[in-house]
Motif scaffolding. Structure first.
Motif, short mmCIF file in Angstrom:
data_model
loop_
_atom_site.label_atom_id
_atom_site.label_comp_id
_atom_site.label_asym_id
_atom_site.label_seq_id
_atom_site.Cartn_x
_atom_site.Cartn_y
_atom_site.Cartn_z
N GLU A 136 3.90 7.04 -77.86
CA GLU A 136 4.01 5.59 -77.98
C GLU A 136 2.70 4.94 -77.59
O GLU A 136 2.18 5.18 -76.50
CB GLU A 136 5.12 5.05 -77.08
N LEU A 137 2.16 4.14 -78.48
CA LEU A 137 1.00 3.32 -78.18
C LEU A 137 1.54 2.02 -77.61
O LEU A 137 1.93 1.12 -78.35
CB LEU A 137 0.15 3.09 -79.43
N LEU A 171 3.44 6.21 -87.02
CA LEU A 171 2.31 6.97 -87.51
C LEU A 171 2.79 8.39 -87.77
O LEU A 171 3.38 9.00 -86.86
CB LEU A 171 1.18 6.96 -86.48
N PRO A 172 2.63 8.89 -88.98
CA PRO A 172 3.13 10.24 -89.26
C PRO A 172 2.56 11.28 -88.30
O PRO A 172 1.43 11.14 -87.82
CB PRO A 172 2.64 10.50 -90.70
N ALA A 173 3.34 12.31 -88.07
CA ALA A 173 2.89 13.40 -87.19
C ALA A 173 1.61 14.01 -87.71
O ALA A 173 1.43 14.16 -88.93
CB ALA A 173 3.99 14.45 -87.08
N GLY A 174 0.74 14.33 -86.78
CA GLY A 174 -0.57 14.89 -87.17
C GLY A 174 -0.61 16.38 -87.05
O GLY A 174 0.26 17.07 -86.66
N GLU A 182 -5.49 8.98 -80.79
CA GLU A 182 -5.31 10.13 -81.68
C GLU A 182 -5.59 11.43 -80.96
O GLU A 182 -4.89 12.43 -81.16
CB GLU A 182 -6.22 9.99 -82.90
N SER A 183 -6.59 11.43 -80.10
CA SER A 183 -6.94 12.66 -79.38
C SER A 183 -5.88 13.05 -78.35
O SER A 183 -5.81 14.21 -77.94
CB SER A 183 -8.31 12.52 -78.71
N GLY A 208 4.20 12.40 -83.73
CA GLY A 208 3.96 11.16 -84.44
C GLY A 208 3.58 10.05 -83.47
O GLY A 208 3.46 10.26 -82.27
N GLY A 209 3.36 8.87 -84.02
CA GLY A 209 3.04 7.70 -83.21
C GLY A 209 4.10 6.62 -83.38
O GLY A 209 4.79 6.57 -84.40
N PHE A 210 4.22 5.79 -82.38
CA PHE A 210 5.19 4.70 -82.36
C PHE A 210 4.55 3.51 -81.66
O PHE A 210 3.86 3.69 -80.64
CB PHE A 210 6.43 5.16 -81.59
#
Length: 154
Positions: free
Chosen positions: A78-79, A151-154, A102-103, A110-112
């Protein structure tokens, strides 16, 4: 010259000031020095599982990013905060902090985040970085909701 570093507890007051000024800029309000943000950041900087980074320019905090790993349904980072002093918008500082976010993502994570629908600058920023709006929202200030982005999983 800007430098990014991990935040420490003594950064709470500076983080609160950036948070307050940035929010006031996009909400169109005046900063409230009695909003309790210093205490909030003192608490958040001590919470396990979270990570906060600051950007300094000549030893002055000018931006920050805070995130935490969540594993409720799927692994996600989570951002929770990415704020830049208003006078520094458009200089690449937010991009540097997003790179730090991102790092911090784990493999397959993923991102939220939530963005206030009235903050078009932030919406455009996140879209440029691959975030996609979902159909989830919650009430926000000025009768304008917060929208969830993934944000899709990286």
């Amino acid at each position: 010259m800007e430098r990014v570093r991990r935040a420490v507890l003594t950064d709470a007051t500076a983080i609160a000031a950036v948070h307050r000024e940035s929010r006031a800029a996009y909400y169109g309000d005046q900063p409230d020095p009695d909003d309790g943000r210093e205490a909030m950041w003192e608490h958040l900087l001590g919470v396990e599982g979270g990570v906060t980074f600051v950007v300094e320019d000549r030893d002055v905090v000018v931006a920050f990013m805070s995130a935490r790993h969540l594993d409720h349904y799927e692994p996600v980072l989570e951002l929770s905060s990415l704020y830049v002093q208003p006078g520094r918008f458009g200089r690449g500082t937010g991009k540097r902090l997003h790179e730090v976010f991102e790092s911090e993502r784990r493999l397959g994570e993923g991102g939220f985040l939530e963005v206030w629908e009235g903050n078009q600058r932030a919406i455009d920023f996140y879209r440029r970085h691959g975030w996609v709006a979902t159909s989830t929202s919650r009430p926000g200030p000025h009768d304008t909701p917060f929208i969830t982005y993934r944000l899709p999983a990286g």
